[in-house]
Scaffold this active site. Sequence first.
Site, PDB file in Angstrom:
ATOM      1  N   CYS A   4      -3.377   2.527  -5.433  1.00  0.00           N
ATOM      2  CA  CYS A   4      -2.766   3.528  -4.432  1.00  0.00           C
ATOM      3  C   CYS A   4      -1.025   3.454  -4.989  1.00  0.00           C
ATOM      4  O   CYS A   4      -0.671   4.838  -4.918  1.00  0.00           O
ATOM      5  CB  CYS A   4      -2.467   2.798  -2.969  1.00  0.00           C
ATOM      6  N   HIS A  28      -3.297   9.237   0.933  1.00  0.00           N
ATOM      7  CA  HIS A  28      -3.189   7.712   0.100  1.00  0.00           C
ATOM      8  C   HIS A  28      -4.341   7.355  -0.445  1.00  0.00           C
ATOM      9  O   HIS A  28      -5.447   8.071  -0.348  1.00  0.00           O
ATOM     10  CB  HIS A  28      -2.735   6.682   1.013  1.00  0.00           C
ATOM     11  N   HIS A  47       0.773  -1.142   0.018  1.00  0.00           N
ATOM     12  CA  HIS A  47       0.081   0.175  -0.018  1.00  0.00           C
ATOM     13  C   HIS A  47       0.910   1.231  -0.126  1.00  0.00           C
ATOM     14  O   HIS A  47       1.917   1.363   0.695  1.00  0.00           O
ATOM     15  CB  HIS A  47      -0.917   0.006   1.283  1.00  0.00           C
TER      16      HIS A  47
END
Length: 157
Positions: A118, A42, A30
Amino acid sequence: MEHIINKIDKDSLKPGDHIYAYRKLHTYSHHGIFIGGDRVIHYNRTKDGNTSQRAKPSKNCGVDKNHLRGVVKSCVDCFLKHHTLRRFQYGVGYGRYLTNWPGTNNGFGDYNLFENNCEAFAMFCKTEKRVSDQACSAMLLIKASVKVAMDRLLRES
């Protein structure tokens, strides 16, 4: 070894750092951008996820983790979810790039694992190019698996 895996501590973060954390036994990572003041922007999924495991709002930043959708700002701890903090390195040689684990427009729209994720968001913030190395690696693996299966079927017929 620490150099190869990009592991860092929170004290070494600088605004603008592209950071990431591996999830689910290193099957994906991530990504986000550290903006200072213990905050990260994010990109999360945009569709409803699993709501059977309700989380309490963060004590640190007050973010309701049950409603993180799209581009969000949260504290570093909420971003990490108890995983190890890492800094993405740009401008490394191809050999150095190959030693890493496989890892993602102004309106980012709906989250898509292969085209709009992401990593693409964080890369876009830093380079204005929307790319995801981990998505490319996954697509290559899928294509190779399909080719092997098709070759096997052709041999058996």
